[in-house]
Design an enzyme around this catalytic site. Structure first.
Site: not given
Length: 672
Positions: A256, A295
């Site tokens: 990720e 993120c």
């Protein structure tokens, strides 16, 4: 200064060297030192495989879920310590709520889903039985079993609580031990978290390990049964993904990574509409929560060209209201970045973004509450404005409180701009125009792991653009890493091997703990409804009938229920129906008659019927047909925290020709 410890091979390890300094993000004060010197990485992985793995695999999914729930509740009792440490990373109270309570929520969410969606067993049955031969004696079934390795979990600095827990939870439910490697900057928070998790006494030995400091040669010791989960930069993900051990052993690698997420304002969302205000409010929230160190934060705000000025003005006005400073002050709405290094990295990225973008907000003097701008890692939110043909906003991520406004001229243009991020964790569409929303979602979905549609109807309950949830996939394609974290059972199954098993129905029943059609049935003098959960066995069967279905039965059922559909009541119309050719019994009449045949009415171990699943009416039932039902114990699922369990029964209703007229599963609750 204290040295952060690692927990490996069954004990706490304190490094023998001085270690690198870690600083308070708000004051710049040195608060700890970190090093992994002396940690035997190979031994830690072996310990996880040889001690943690077997201990976890001894438990069923439900037993692991119970432990996970108890752990979440235990940690909630100690959250004050975690909030205090979180504040030293620059997080405000609301930032810490996302990280700390959000982490607890992942544990509790996975515990709940596992108990609802997984069997109280050690094997997960994936999909239906597949017939492989004409006679029914050779069948296939996919099963999932936990990998016999360790889930190596490399986490980012921005969420030192939620990050480790959202990886740990699905691995634990799957039965795979975890080795947590936090980012150094905020590892002092993760060390306290792991200390509390171990102190709970709830976790099987070896199921959780921690390495603070450099990973060293950790990846060199990976085997084909191990997994790696990584959160961080795309460049580091690429480096780790191409590690020789990962390639050689085909290690499951989930990344990720960087994500240039976008939010798209619909043309209908003009000033004065709820959607316009929602877009601006969400943009400011995503820029300032965790000081933009998420993120999932909005890096590109895509706006209809005619609305650019209005959005710029409204967003700048709202950003001007944001109070920045020491999170200990309740008036502060945005804290510091995680450290001075992070601030310098953001400034470098910001310099690249400003090459062909103008500043809408953020160039003024920085006013702080109870904080020093030089010692603390503070910076102003920066809102930029770029032309439609600007390149940098689609390539450069400033991992801080920075976002860029960009114009679009059509739906296709908006979708194309969204796609230029080359793969994102999340995007959002803020619009009440469902035609616009549909076009954008379908066009942008291939480039996103998650899409939020925000409007006046869901705003009150929406968790927002930047909030991953344990029941939905967290991950994205392309630049975002190509992986998936969480996602409900998808996150669990990532840690398991899917295997196709071929054999006889009897063999598959034994392997899966589910009775398979064609496996032996057992009929005895004791009706299965008179047996407790402990006494029932797979294959226990009652066969009852026959019962004739008359025309009077059909007409009475139609009158009683009000279901007077022509196929049951009009002979001429029913005869013209190509499926029937004449009047037929109601499907639910067939099911009701079947229940009347197989039920044992006296009070006993069966406490309740709470549903039917997979109901299919296979063959029409005509007046004069004789019905027989075979009810067979298909699956037995004790509930760990109750004095009863679930029994799934296979129901097969046949006519006088032996043809199945209805097939379904009956679900009952039975006393232990």
């Amino acid at each position: 200064m204290s040295l952060l410890r690692s927990y490996v091979s069954g004990g706490w390890h304190t490094p023998s060297v001085e270690g690198a300094p870690l600083h308070d993000a708000v004051t710049g004060e040195e608060i700890a030192r970190i090093s992994s010197a002396g940690v035997d990485m190979g031994a830690a992985l072996r310990y996880g495989r040889e001690v943690g793995g077997p201990a976890l695999r001894e438990l069923t999914f439900h037993q692991r879920a119970q432990l996970l729930k108890a752990l979440g509740l235990y940690l909630k009792e100690h959250k004050a310590e975690l909030y205090a440490l979180s504040a030293r990373s620059g997080a405000t109270r609301s930032d810490s709520w996302i990280d700390v309570d959000g982490g607890f929520g992942v544990l509790l969410g996975y515990a709940s889903k596992a108990k609802r969606e997984l069997p109280n067993d050690k094997v997960y049955v994936d999909g239906p039985v597949e017939p492989l031969g004409r006679g029914g004696t050779f069948v296939g079934q996919h099963i999932c079993t936990p990998l016999h390795g360790v889930a190596v979990q490399i986490n980012a600095y921005n969420f030192p609580m939620w990050g480790p827990l959202e990886k740990f939870a699905p691995a634990f439910i799957a039965g795979v031990p975890s080795l947590i490697k936090p980012a150094s900057q905020t590892a002092y928070v993760t060390e306290k978290l792991v200390e509390l998790m171990l102190a709970s006494g709830l976790l099987p030995e070896g199921s959780l390990q921690l390495v603070c400091g450099s990973a060293g040669d950790l990846l060199d010791h990976l085997t084909p049964q191990d997994l790696v989960g990584f959160t961080g930069s795309a460049s580091t993900a690429q480096h780790l993904r191409t590690h020789q051990a990962v390639i050689r052993s085909s290690v499951r690698f989930n990344a990720e990574a960087d994500s240039l997420n976008c939010s798209i304002l619909g043309p209908d969302a003009v000033p004065g509409t709820p959607e316009f205000d929602l877009f601006v409010g969400q943009l400011v929230t995503e820029m300032t929560t965790k000081a933009g160190q998420k993120c999932t934060a909005i890096r590109r705000a895509l706006v209809p060209e005619p609305l650019m000025d209005a959005v710029a003005e409204a967003t700048a006005a709202k950003l001007a209201e944001v109070v920045i400073g020491n999170p200990a002050d309740k008036s502060v709405k945005m804290g510091a970045l995680a450290g001075l290094e992070q601030r310098e990295e953001v400034r470098r990225s910001l310099k690249a973004l400003r090459e062909n973008a103008s500043v809408v907000y953020g160039d003024g003097a920085l006013s702080l509450v109870d904080a020093d701008a030089e010692r603390g890692a503070f910076m102003s939110p920066m809102l930029l404005r770029a032309a439609a043909d600007a390149v940098q906003p689609h390539e450069v991520e400033a991992f801080g409180p920075v976002s860029t406004l960009m114009p679009y001229t059509s739906v296709d243009d908006a979708v194309a701009l969204a796609a230029r991020g080359a793969g994102s964790l999340v995007g959002s569409i803020v619009s009440a125009d469902t035609d616009f929303v549909r076009e954008v979602v379908i066009g942008a979905a291939p480039w996103h792991g998650r899409l939020l549609v925000l409007d006046r109807e869901d705003a009150g309950e929406s968790t927002g653009h930047g909030s991953p949830l344990p029941m939905l996939v967290h991950g994205g394609p392309g630049r975002a890493g190509g992986g998936e974290e969480m996602g409900g059972m998808r996150g669990v199954l990532h840690h398991m091997q899917r295997t196709a098993v071929q054999g006889s129905p009897r063999a598959l029943s034994a392997i899966t703990n589910r009775w398979v059609t064609g496996a032996p049935r057992r009929e005895d003098a004791v009706h299965p409804f008179r047996k407790t959960l402990a006494e029932l066995r797979l294959g226990d069967t009652v066969v009852a009938g026959p019962r004739e279905v008359t025309l009077e039965d059909i007409e009475h059922f139609a009158t009683f229920t009000g279901d007077t559909f022509y196929a049951h009541m009009d002979e001429e119309a029913a005869a013209a129906n190509p499926f029937f050719g004449g009047r037929v019994a109601h499907g639910y009449l067939v099911v009701s008659f079947a229940a009347g045949l197989f039920v044992s009415p006296e009070p006993g171990p069966v406490l309740a019927n709470y549903g039917l699943e997979n109901l299919r009416f296979v063959t029409p039932t005509f007046p004069g047909d004789q019905l027989t039902v075979a009810l067979t114990v298909k699956q037995i699922t004790p509930r760990e925290d109750q004095e009863y369990g679930e029994v799934r029964w296979d129901a097969d209703v046949t006519n006088q020709k032996g043809e199945s007229v209805a097939k379904y599963d009956v679900l009952t609750l039975v006393a232990k």
